[in-house]
Motif scaffolding. Structure first.
Motif, PDB file in Angstrom:
ATOM      1  N   GLY A 106       0.884  -1.400   0.032  1.00  0.00           N
ATOM      2  CA  GLY A 106      -0.263  -0.120   0.045  1.00  0.00           C
ATOM      3  C   GLY A 106       0.884   1.452  -0.037  1.00  0.00           C
ATOM      4  N   HIS A 107       0.233   2.164  -0.940  1.00  0.00           N
ATOM      5  CA  HIS A 107       1.170   3.352  -0.935  1.00  0.00           C
ATOM      6  C   HIS A 107       0.159   4.576  -0.650  1.00  0.00           C
ATOM      7  CE1 HIS A 107       4.952   1.720  -2.257  1.00  0.00           C
ATOM      8  NE2 HIS A 107       4.198   1.058  -3.304  1.00  0.00           N
ATOM      9  N   HIS A 108      -0.939   4.454  -0.666  1.00  0.00           N
ATOM     10  CA  HIS A 108      -2.071   5.545  -0.528  1.00  0.00           C
ATOM     11  C   HIS A 108      -3.218   4.863   0.607  1.00  0.00           C
ATOM     12  CE1 HIS A 108       0.064   7.856  -3.723  1.00  0.00           C
ATOM     13  NE2 HIS A 108      -0.181   6.772  -4.567  1.00  0.00           N
ATOM     14  N   VAL A 109      -3.303   5.386   1.771  1.00  0.00           N
ATOM     15  CA  VAL A 109      -4.300   5.079   2.639  1.00  0.00           C
ATOM     16  C   VAL A 109      -5.260   6.084   2.890  1.00  0.00           C
ATOM     17  CG1 VAL A 109      -4.399   4.367   5.060  1.00  0.00           C
ATOM     18  CG2 VAL A 109      -2.181   3.498   3.824  1.00  0.00           C
ATOM     19  N   VAL A 110      -6.496   5.612   2.804  1.00  0.00           N
ATOM     20  CA  VAL A 110      -7.528   6.637   3.153  1.00  0.00           C
ATOM     21  C   VAL A 110      -8.226   6.135   4.169  1.00  0.00           C
ATOM     22  CG1 VAL A 110      -8.044   7.672   0.665  1.00  0.00           C
ATOM     23  CG2 VAL A 110      -8.973   5.507   1.356  1.00  0.00           C
ATOM     24  N   PRO A 130       7.965   5.479   4.959  1.00  0.00           N
ATOM     25  CA  PRO A 130       8.297   5.933   3.917  1.00  0.00           C
ATOM     26  C   PRO A 130       7.442   5.467   2.508  1.00  0.00           C
ATOM     27  CG  PRO A 130      10.034   4.122   4.521  1.00  0.00           C
ATOM     28  CD  PRO A 130       8.805   4.382   5.522  1.00  0.00           C
ATOM     29  N   ASP A 131       7.153   6.457   1.642  1.00  0.00           N
ATOM     30  CA  ASP A 131       6.212   5.885   0.475  1.00  0.00           C
ATOM     31  C   ASP A 131       4.816   5.329   0.926  1.00  0.00           C
ATOM     32  OD1 ASP A 131       8.778   5.793  -0.932  1.00  0.00           O
ATOM     33  OD2 ASP A 131       9.073   3.839  -0.458  1.00  0.00           O
ATOM     34  N   VAL A 132       4.359   6.034   2.014  1.00  0.00           N
ATOM     35  CA  VAL A 132       2.885   5.786   2.241  1.00  0.00           C
ATOM     36  C   VAL A 132       2.266   7.113   2.483  1.00  0.00           C
ATOM     37  CG1 VAL A 132       1.255   4.819   3.809  1.00  0.00           C
ATOM     38  CG2 VAL A 132       3.093   3.510   3.046  1.00  0.00           C
ATOM     39  N   SER A 133       1.150   7.471   1.980  1.00  0.00           N
ATOM     40  CA  SER A 133       0.481   8.689   1.959  1.00  0.00           C
ATOM     41  C   SER A 133      -0.857   8.258   2.987  1.00  0.00           C
ATOM     42  CB  SER A 133       0.121   9.477   0.837  1.00  0.00           C
ATOM     43  OG  SER A 133      -0.967   8.847   0.178  1.00  0.00           O
ATOM     44  N   ILE A 134      -1.347   9.316   4.007  1.00  0.00           N
ATOM     45  CA  ILE A 134      -2.486   9.071   4.607  1.00  0.00           C
ATOM     46  C   ILE A 134      -3.435  10.018   4.422  1.00  0.00           C
ATOM     47  CG2 ILE A 134      -0.838   9.703   6.477  1.00  0.00           C
ATOM     48  CD1 ILE A 134      -4.019   7.756   7.264  1.00  0.00           C
ATOM     49  N   LEU A 135      -4.868   9.986   4.189  1.00  0.00           N
ATOM     50  CA  LEU A 135      -5.573  10.885   4.191  1.00  0.00           C
ATOM     51  C   LEU A 135      -6.755  10.691   5.261  1.00  0.00           C
ATOM     52  CD1 LEU A 135      -6.274  13.610   2.802  1.00  0.00           C
ATOM     53  CD2 LEU A 135      -7.679  11.999   1.251  1.00  0.00           C
ATOM     54  N   GLU A 199      -7.137   6.884  -6.071  1.00  0.00           N
ATOM     55  CA  GLU A 199      -5.864   6.341  -6.109  1.00  0.00           C
ATOM     56  C   GLU A 199      -5.488   5.291  -5.081  1.00  0.00           C
ATOM     57  OE1 GLU A 199      -2.811   9.548  -6.601  1.00  0.00           O
ATOM     58  OE2 GLU A 199      -3.083   9.848  -4.327  1.00  0.00           O
ATOM     59  N   ALA A 200      -6.414   5.302  -4.015  1.00  0.00           N
ATOM     60  CA  ALA A 200      -6.223   4.604  -2.654  1.00  0.00           C
ATOM     61  C   ALA A 200      -5.987   3.196  -2.815  1.00  0.00           C
ATOM     62  CB  ALA A 200      -7.252   5.072  -1.712  1.00  0.00           C
ATOM     63  N   ASP A 201      -5.200   2.498  -2.122  1.00  0.00           N
ATOM     64  CA  ASP A 201      -4.972   1.108  -2.024  1.00  0.00           C
ATOM     65  C   ASP A 201      -5.315   0.342  -1.013  1.00  0.00           C
ATOM     66  OD1 ASP A 201      -2.491   2.039  -1.064  1.00  0.00           O
ATOM     67  OD2 ASP A 201      -1.457   1.799  -3.018  1.00  0.00           O
ATOM     68  N   VAL A 202      -5.335   1.061   0.196  1.00  0.00           N
ATOM     69  CA  VAL A 202      -5.709   0.393   1.446  1.00  0.00           C
ATOM     70  C   VAL A 202      -6.734   1.369   2.052  1.00  0.00           C
ATOM     71  CG1 VAL A 202      -5.130  -0.469   3.700  1.00  0.00           C
ATOM     72  CG2 VAL A 202      -3.539  -0.736   1.838  1.00  0.00           C
ATOM     73  N   GLY A 203      -7.895   1.073   2.563  1.00  0.00           N
ATOM     74  CA  GLY A 203      -8.639   1.615   3.349  1.00  0.00           C
ATOM     75  C   GLY A 203      -8.649   1.608   4.827  1.00  0.00           C
ATOM     76  N   ALA A 229     -14.189   4.519   1.379  1.00  0.00           N
ATOM     77  CA  ALA A 229     -12.676   3.963   1.882  1.00  0.00           C
ATOM     78  C   ALA A 229     -12.987   2.279   2.068  1.00  0.00           C
ATOM     79  CB  ALA A 229     -12.656   4.213   3.167  1.00  0.00           C
ATOM     80  N   ASP A 230     -14.297   1.739   1.722  1.00  0.00           N
ATOM     81  CA  ASP A 230     -14.324   0.254   1.886  1.00  0.00           C
ATOM     82  C   ASP A 230     -14.805  -0.250   0.490  1.00  0.00           C
ATOM     83  OD1 ASP A 230     -17.007   0.037   1.431  1.00  0.00           O
ATOM     84  OD2 ASP A 230     -17.435   0.779   3.687  1.00  0.00           O
ATOM     85  N   SER A 231     -15.104   0.585  -0.155  1.00  0.00           N
ATOM     86  CA  SER A 231     -15.045   0.067  -1.702  1.00  0.00           C
ATOM     87  C   SER A 231     -14.091   0.306  -2.901  1.00  0.00           C
ATOM     88  CB  SER A 231     -16.667   0.613  -2.235  1.00  0.00           C
ATOM     89  OG  SER A 231     -16.674   2.029  -2.295  1.00  0.00           O
ATOM     90  N   ILE A 232     -13.513   1.303  -2.701  1.00  0.00           N
ATOM     91  CA  ILE A 232     -12.509   1.710  -3.841  1.00  0.00           C
ATOM     92  C   ILE A 232     -11.181   0.864  -3.729  1.00  0.00           C
ATOM     93  CG2 ILE A 232     -11.237   3.338  -4.996  1.00  0.00           C
ATOM     94  CD1 ILE A 232     -13.564   5.101  -4.456  1.00  0.00           C
ATOM     95  N   PRO A 233     -10.531   0.971  -2.412  1.00  0.00           N
ATOM     96  CA  PRO A 233      -9.262   0.316  -2.167  1.00  0.00           C
ATOM     97  C   PRO A 233      -9.517  -1.495  -2.353  1.00  0.00           C
ATOM     98  CG  PRO A 233      -9.623   1.795  -0.602  1.00  0.00           C
ATOM     99  CD  PRO A 233     -10.752   1.713  -1.182  1.00  0.00           C
ATOM    100  N   LYS A 234      -8.656  -1.982  -2.826  1.00  0.00           N
ATOM    101  CA  LYS A 234      -8.893  -3.526  -2.664  1.00  0.00           C
ATOM    102  C   LYS A 234      -8.561  -4.249  -1.547  1.00  0.00           C
ATOM    103  CE  LYS A 234      -4.103  -5.004  -4.448  1.00  0.00           C
ATOM    104  NZ  LYS A 234      -3.345  -3.929  -3.938  1.00  0.00           N
ATOM    105  N   ALA A 235      -8.056  -3.360  -0.304  1.00  0.00           N
ATOM    106  CA  ALA A 235      -7.922  -3.908   1.141  1.00  0.00           C
ATOM    107  C   ALA A 235      -8.480  -3.089   2.073  1.00  0.00           C
ATOM    108  CB  ALA A 235      -6.229  -4.091   1.420  1.00  0.00           C
TER     109      ALA A 235
END
Lengths: 491, 266
Positions: A106-110, A130-135, A199-203, A229-235
């Motif tokens: 994961g690189h983009h956490v919502v 490193p390499d992980v953004s959080i929103l 662009e989120a990969d982890v919710g 957050a629960d429907s777009i990211p795959k995790a």
């Protein structure tokens, strides 16, 4: 900062809160608005007192059989292909979550709103990667994030201490060029967030209720951000306190109804979502579903006089009616969980050493107990904490402790009390100050004032005048004896 | 009707006129009044501060003292103390010093026949108009324990409604505590100050010249704050109002007056 939101000592936090006229006005206004909305929404339902009993019985039942329901929930999540992790401590929970993000690359956490992740201080842990953004995608949490991770001050309205002008200033830093109209600012935030959602990969989400018999979770929001957050990211990683269960959808429906009416004065929140691991044939939902169930000392309350606090559904109504919260706000409490529920819960989760002052920061007015939708006797639990600190842990020392023991003796011995009646006037005469009495009538027998008293009396006279106790010859009991002799009770 | 006065330590120590007014009103309404001699305090100062062990003897003394005189009812000038006495049977469940259950048994009897002063007049004596007259503009402070623990929300308003010459103004934020809270007012005086300041502002906003309540503790707090600020405010316990300028020919039962208006929410 996790459970603790301040490094200042309690009295300094109160002083800071007292000075913050701005936050004070915002909180008072929010409390008054919520008052009308909440009472109307509850009245609409009809038989509110019966609903409370029902809510209490559902929550008490779950807490009574908590291990069984946790096991049932966990089994059902796994049956659907999801994973459950039981974390005893915040460290265990954080390690697990960071590992999942790593595994998922994961690189983009919502994140949607979750008090438990705040308890974990998860944002800070994620920022360190490193390499992980959080929103933060709950609008209020987003505002706090963009204000250099300001601490939340309410469990339902985290940014209750801010107004539109402050939000305007914060948003301008993000490139917002419009006015301070909340609708315009919300539209800006929506657009800003939407790009990041895509662009989120982890919710990461919280959990209002976990449904034991089906292994899914229930989320109530007004912004729909949790649904993205629960429907777009795959995790998806769900973080929940170990007590947040209901047996089935039937109970969830009841609790959702009571929660929305109590928390925000609505029939239901705009989005009421039930979701979990995507199963074959389903077109949306997380492909990888993780649930972190956090203990963090909650289990310490099981089987004790504090067990009822685990019934809490985090509606925040007790904060919204509390006259102390009204004055000192969430930051005054210095705990992520402020207000009456926080004053009961924080010492259990974080210990008396750190939060032992909170149970005393209440006038025991019982407004909390009166409003609680699941009938937690909050003000009585505050007294229980005081008892633990005083009688069992002997945390009270010094002159105040001595004076309270004298009060105990003086109010249990008729002989000592009668002596006190005899000498009270002269005993306090060294502190008497001749001062005009403007608060008339009630102080008519006292006719002079103490403006700076000794010992505990000093706490009183820091704020208000204390009438001098009357001379013994003017006492009620003396008058009554005389009155009786004269046949006053002849009728 | 035989009535014992549950004096409360605060009235005994500080505010004798509350007791005098109360006795005069009750006698005028036909009660035979007595004052059990050895009573002191309901136990709240220590109990609510966490000194629970030290509170059992206080409650035992109160039970002994109030049981010593035979009476039909016990009447108290404070909603808060009344509420805690009515809670005795629940509190004494944890009492380790009552092996025979004797105190518990007597606590139940006391609890059942104890009333706050205004509710006793309305709910037991059935009196709606005490014949009092008071020419003033007033507002009423609703005390938390009387409202929420004792569950009495109406009787003071109904009784005040029938006081001749009295104009009542509604108080904003009536549901908020005044900041007294017993030892809270001393221990957490910084928070208490913010609360009482807000209460004083709301009282001033009504334009009332008189503040009435059923709890001497709240009145001592709010009155003490008015006095500290050097601001004029007539502070009156409801017993003083109902004993003011009384014309006995005007005393009326509930059945003789128009239906009382419902008390303002909340």
């Amino acid at each position: 900062m996790g459970l603790s939101t301040s490094t200042l000592p309690f009295k300094e936090r109160i002083a800071a809160a007292a000075k913050d006229k701005f936050a004070h006005a915002s909180i008072a206004k929010a409390q008054d608005t919520q008052y009308t909305k909440r009472e109307n929404a509850r009245a609409e339902l009809g038989n509110w007192q019966d609903w409370r009993k029902l809510g209490q019985s559902i929550r008490q039942h779950v807490i009574q059989y908590l291990p069984d329901y946790l096991e049932e929930f966990s089994d059902n999540v796994e049956k659907r292909g999801g994973n459950v992790f039981f974390a005893q401590t915040t460290d265990e929970a954080n390690d697990f979550i960071l590992n999942v993000i790593k595994q998922q690359q994961g690189h983009h956490v919502v994140k949607s709103k979750s008090m438990v992740t705040a308890e974990l201080d998860l944002d800070k842990k994620l920022q360190a990667l490193p390499d992980v953004s959080i929103l933060e995608t709950d609008l209020a949490e987003f505002i706090l994030q963009e204000d250099d991770w300001d601490e939340p001050s309410h469990i339902v309205f985290p940014a209750i201490h801010k107004d539109r002008n402050q939000v305007h200033t914060i948003f301008k830093k993000l490139g917002y060029e419009g006015d301070n109209d909340p609708e315009h600012m919300a539209r800006f935030a929506r657009k800003y967030m939407r790009e990041r959602f895509l662009e989120a990969d982890v919710g990461i989400t919280g959990c209002n209720f976990a449904i034991a018999d089906s292994g899914i979770i229930n989320l109530d929001t007004n912004e729909g951000n949790a649904d993205l957050a629960d429907s777009i990211p795959k995790a998806q990683i769900v973080v929940m306190g170990m007590e947040r269960l209901v047996p089935s959808m039937k109970e969830a429906e009841i609790m959702d109804n009571m929660l929305a009416r109590s928390a925000v004065g609505q029939k239901l929140t705009t989005y009421v979502t039930f979701e979990g691991q995507q199963t074959p044939g389903e077109t949306d939902g997380p492909e990888n579903f993780y649930v972190v169930v956090l203990d963090n000392n909650r289990s310490k309350a099981l089987g004790t006089e504090f067990q009822e606090i685990l019934q809490c559904i985090r509606c925040g109504a007790c904060l919204n009616v509390c006259p102390v919260y009204r004055q000192i706000g969430g930051h005054g409490y210095g705990s992520l969980y402020p207000g009456p529920v926080g004053a009961v819960l924080s010492p259990i989760l974080g210990g008396y050493e750190q939060f032992g002052e909170l149970p005393f920061a209440s006038s025991l007015c019982a407004a909390c107990t009166e409003t609680c939708p699941v009938l937690i006797p909050l003000h009585n639990l505050l007294i229980k904490h005081r008892e633990v600190e005083t009688d069992r842990l002997n945390m009270m020392h010094g002159f105040t402790d001595f004076q309270m023991k004298v009060v105990g003796k003086g109010t249990s011995s008729p002989f000592m009390f009668k002596m006190a009646l005899r000498f009270k006037h002269f005993g306090l005469s060294p502190w008497t100050h001749q001062k005009p009495v403007t608060a008339t009538n009630f102080f008519e027998y006292n006719n002079s004032m103490i403006t700076k008293g000794p010992g505990m009396v000093g706490g009183w006279t820091d704020v208000r005048d204390l009438p001098v106790p009357p001379k013994h010859r003017d006492d009620f009991r003396v008058w009554f004896k005389h009155h009786k002799k004269q046949g006053g009770d002849a009728k | 009707m035989k009535v014992s006065i549950f004096t409360t330590c605060m009235m005994d120590l500080m505010f004798p006129h509350v007791g005098k007014n109360m006795v005069e009103v009750l006698e005028r309404l036909g009660c035979t009044v007595d004052v059990p001699d050895d009573q002191i305090c309901c136990g709240q100062p220590t109990f609510n501060s966490g000194y629970v062990e030290a509170s059992w003897p206080v409650m035992h003394n109160q039970i002994d003292a109030l049981s010593a005189i035979d009476c039909d009812y016990i009447v108290c000038p404070a909603g808060s103390c009344t509420a805690i006495l009515k809670e005795y049977p629940e509190l004494l469940v944890d009492d380790p010093n009552d092996p025979t259950g004797d105190y518990m048994a007597r606590a139940k009897i006391l609890s059942a026949k104890t009333y706050e002063f205004s509710q006793f007049i309305w709910r037991v004596l059935g009196i709606a108009d005490c014949g009092a007259e008071l020419d003033t503009v007033a507002t009423y402070h609703r005390s938390c324990h009387m409202t929420r623990l004792l569950g009495e929300r109406e009787t003071p308003f109904w009784l005040l409604e029938n006081v001749k010459g009295l104009e009542m103004r509604q108080l904003d934020g009536i549901q908020y505590c005044c900041g007294f809270g017993g030892t809270f007012s001393v221990k957490e005086h910084e928070i208490s100050e913010l609360m009482v300041t807000s209460k004083v502002e709301n009282i001033e906003k009504t334009g009332a010249e008189t503040l009435i309540s059923c709890d001497p503790g709240c009145l001592m707090n709010i009155g003490g704050r008015f006095n500290r600020l050097g601001k004029p405010m007539k502070i009156m316990h409801i017993a003083e109002v109902l004993n003011h300028n009384v014309d006995e020919s005007r005393i009326k039962k509930i059945s003789e007056v128009a239906t009382p208006a419902p008390a303002p929410f909340p």
